[in-house]
Design an enzyme around this catalytic site. Structure first.
Site, PDB file in Angstrom:
ATOM      1  N   GLY A  39       3.907  10.870   8.491  1.00  0.00           N
ATOM      2  CA  GLY A  39       5.188  10.869   9.316  1.00  0.00           C
ATOM      3  C   GLY A  39       4.835   9.996  10.543  1.00  0.00           C
ATOM      4  N   ASN A 179       5.406   5.618  -4.998  1.00  0.00           N
ATOM      5  CA  ASN A 179       4.519   4.828  -5.767  1.00  0.00           C
ATOM      6  C   ASN A 179       4.483   5.131  -7.110  1.00  0.00           C
ATOM      7  OD1 ASN A 179       2.862   6.555  -5.905  1.00  0.00           O
ATOM      8  ND2 ASN A 179       1.306   5.826  -4.411  1.00  0.00           N
ATOM      9  N   GLY A 246       1.788   1.756   2.641  1.00  0.00           N
ATOM     10  CA  GLY A 246       2.982   2.544   2.167  1.00  0.00           C
ATOM     11  C   GLY A 246       3.680   2.708   3.404  1.00  0.00           C
ATOM     12  N   ASP A 247       3.276   3.224   4.227  1.00  0.00           N
ATOM     13  CA  ASP A 247       3.788   3.820   5.468  1.00  0.00           C
ATOM     14  C   ASP A 247       4.402   2.914   6.216  1.00  0.00           C
ATOM     15  OD1 ASP A 247       3.023   6.584   4.979  1.00  0.00           O
ATOM     16  OD2 ASP A 247       1.309   6.287   6.107  1.00  0.00           O
ATOM     17  N   SER A 286      -2.669  -0.602  12.100  1.00  0.00           N
ATOM     18  CA  SER A 286      -2.479  -1.762  11.265  1.00  0.00           C
ATOM     19  C   SER A 286      -1.065  -2.180  11.149  1.00  0.00           C
ATOM     20  CB  SER A 286      -3.089  -1.552   9.899  1.00  0.00           C
ATOM     21  OG  SER A 286      -2.145  -0.570   8.869  1.00  0.00           O
TER      22      SER A 286
HETATM   23  P1  ADP Z   1       1.127   3.405  -1.335  1.00  0.00           P
HETATM   24  O1  ADP Z   1       0.031   2.918  -0.205  1.00  0.00           O
HETATM   25  O2  ADP Z   1       1.823   4.373  -0.905  1.00  0.00           O
HETATM   26  O3  ADP Z   1       0.368   3.746  -2.689  1.00  0.00           O
HETATM   27  P2  ADP Z   1       1.651   0.668  -2.340  1.00  0.00           P
HETATM   28  O4  ADP Z   1       0.172   0.410  -2.798  1.00  0.00           O
HETATM   29  O5  ADP Z   1       2.405   0.440  -3.573  1.00  0.00           O
HETATM   30  O6  ADP Z   1       1.815   2.066  -1.581  1.00  0.00           O
HETATM   31  O7  ADP Z   1       1.895  -0.266  -1.202  1.00  0.00           O
HETATM   32  C1  ADP Z   1       3.067  -0.207  -0.344  1.00  0.00           C
HETATM   33  C2  ADP Z   1       3.469  -1.630   0.105  1.00  0.00           C
HETATM   34  O8  ADP Z   1       2.156  -2.451   0.680  1.00  0.00           O
HETATM   35  C3  ADP Z   1       3.465  -2.618  -1.101  1.00  0.00           C
HETATM   36  O9  ADP Z   1       4.955  -2.537  -1.725  1.00  0.00           O
HETATM   37  C4  ADP Z   1       3.348  -3.721  -0.810  1.00  0.00           C
HETATM   38  O10 ADP Z   1       4.332  -4.104  -0.135  1.00  0.00           O
HETATM   39  C5  ADP Z   1       2.125  -3.830   0.026  1.00  0.00           C
HETATM   40  N1  ADP Z   1       0.935  -3.873  -0.389  1.00  0.00           N
HETATM   41  C6  ADP Z   1       0.064  -2.937  -0.531  1.00  0.00           C
HETATM   42  N2  ADP Z   1      -1.084  -3.487  -1.129  1.00  0.00           N
HETATM   43  C7  ADP Z   1      -0.845  -4.872  -1.281  1.00  0.00           C
HETATM   44  C8  ADP Z   1      -1.549  -5.920  -1.829  1.00  0.00           C
HETATM   45  N3  ADP Z   1      -2.846  -5.855  -2.445  1.00  0.00           N
HETATM   46  N4  ADP Z   1      -1.014  -7.234  -1.650  1.00  0.00           N
HETATM   47  C9  ADP Z   1       0.183  -7.294  -1.148  1.00  0.00           C
HETATM   48  N5  ADP Z   1       0.885  -6.135  -0.716  1.00  0.00           N
HETATM   49  C10 ADP Z   1       0.507  -5.051  -0.779  1.00  0.00           C
END
Ligand code: ADP
Length: 296
Positions: A39, A179, A246-247, A286
């Site tokens: 959040g 995700n 993701g956040d 970050s």
């Molecule tokens: P979560 O962390 O919730 O599992 P994701 O891994 O799908 O979500 O990452 C969320 C967003 O962060 C992605 O849609 C992308 O924009 C960015 N992201 C995450 N990992 C990478 C990566 N290795 N390279 C580029 N973008 C990334």
């Protein structure tokens, strides 16, 4: 204006060569402590992009809670909706990040677990007046459902950590942002891997007007009822620590929607914010500013 109803956690982060298996001990590097909680992370993500953000949540009456409130205030987030609970400690995330930048997280909810519909009712004006109400699942479902009921703006839900959801709540969601693994849990299926599997799993869900599936390095897939899916590619980066990615994505997406951007345009900015967060350690530390996203 965005209102976030969700968790505030203190993150304790240790880098490891690889995550321990059950029963195993591994030696990690030095730990660091940072502000987190899905959040609060999403609130800060939107605020750093210039959005007016109100946070509704609970912290303990302890040093961790005070650190989190001070951090949010530094980031210009309105914390008047955050209650200080003298009956529970502040939530804690125990995070390990391995050499592949993959994380493993144990959440101890503490005060977050005592959020209720009454906390949301106390912030009713901020919830009902918000252009976007941003929700996750690190606080009890009662609070999440009440916020979705009071909202008059766009209801965005990041269904993390994953769990099955009542149809009544899903029906109140405008934009669902799972995700792959969360989509699998919501659809009652194994985690979808191919684009075809993602589309098939998303099509089983009833309620949200739009589903934005985040795909890590592959960016995101935007699905809107009846329209062809739109793939939004992420910038190519060298990930360091995907905690907060993701956040960053959700906060940026909410910010774009609150500015009246189209969903796909908002996603194009959100994938950049997510990618930047993945190149830096920690959750809130970050999260990029508007200038950084613009420059990328
Ligand atoms: P979560 O962390 O919730 O599992 P994701 O891994 O799908 O979500 O990452 C969320 C967003 O962060 C992605 O849609 C992308 O924009 C960015 N992201 C995450 N990992 C990478 C990566 N290795 N390279 C580029 N973008 C990334």
């Amino acid at each position: 204006m965005i209102t976030v109803i969700g968790s505030l956690n203190q993150d304790i982060v240790v880098r490891v060569t690889r995550h321990p298996k059950p029963g195993e001990t591994v030696l990690g590097k030095d730990h660091f402590v940072a502000a987190g909680g899905k959040g609060a992370n999403q609130a800060v993500a939107a605020s750093r992009l210039g959005q007016a953000v109100t946070m509704v949540g609970r912290v303990g009456d302890d040093d961790a809670g005070r650190m989190l409130l001070a951090g949010l205030a530094d980031d210009a987030v309105d914390t008047s909706g955050v209650a200080v609970d003298d009956g529970a400690g502040t939530g804690i995330d125990f995070i390990t990040v391995d050499d592949q930048a993959e994380n493993a997280i144990v959440v101890s909810p503490g005060a977050n677990g005592r959020m209720s519909a009454a906390d949301v009712d106390r912030a009713a004006a901020a919830v009902s007046e918000a252009v976007v109400v941003l929700l996750q699942l690190e606080v009890p479902l009662d609070a999440v459902s009440r916020a979705a009921t009071l909202a008059t703006g766009v209801v965005m839900l990041d269904p993390a950590p994953a769990r099955a959801l009542p149809q009544e709540l899903l029906s109140r969601v405008d934009v669902l942002v799972p995700n792959r693994s969360e989509l699998g849990v919501l659809a009652g299926q194994p985690e979808p891997t191919t684009t075809g599997d993602v589309l098939a799993a998303a099509r089983t869900l009833r309620g949200p007007d739009a589903i934005v599936v985040t795909l890590g390095a592959e960016g995101a897939l935007v699905l809107r009822g009846g329209e062809p899916p739109v793939a939004v590619a992420a910038p190519v980066i060298e990930p360091v620590d995907t905690v907060g990615a993701g956040d960053a994505f959700c906060g940026a997406l909410a910010d774009g929607l609150a500015r009246g951007q189209d969903l796909v345009a908002a996603c194009r900015r959100a994938v950049v914010a997510g990618a930047i967060a993945a190149t830096r350690p920690g959750a809130q530390p970050s999260l990029p500013t508007a200038a950084e996203v613009q420059a990328a």
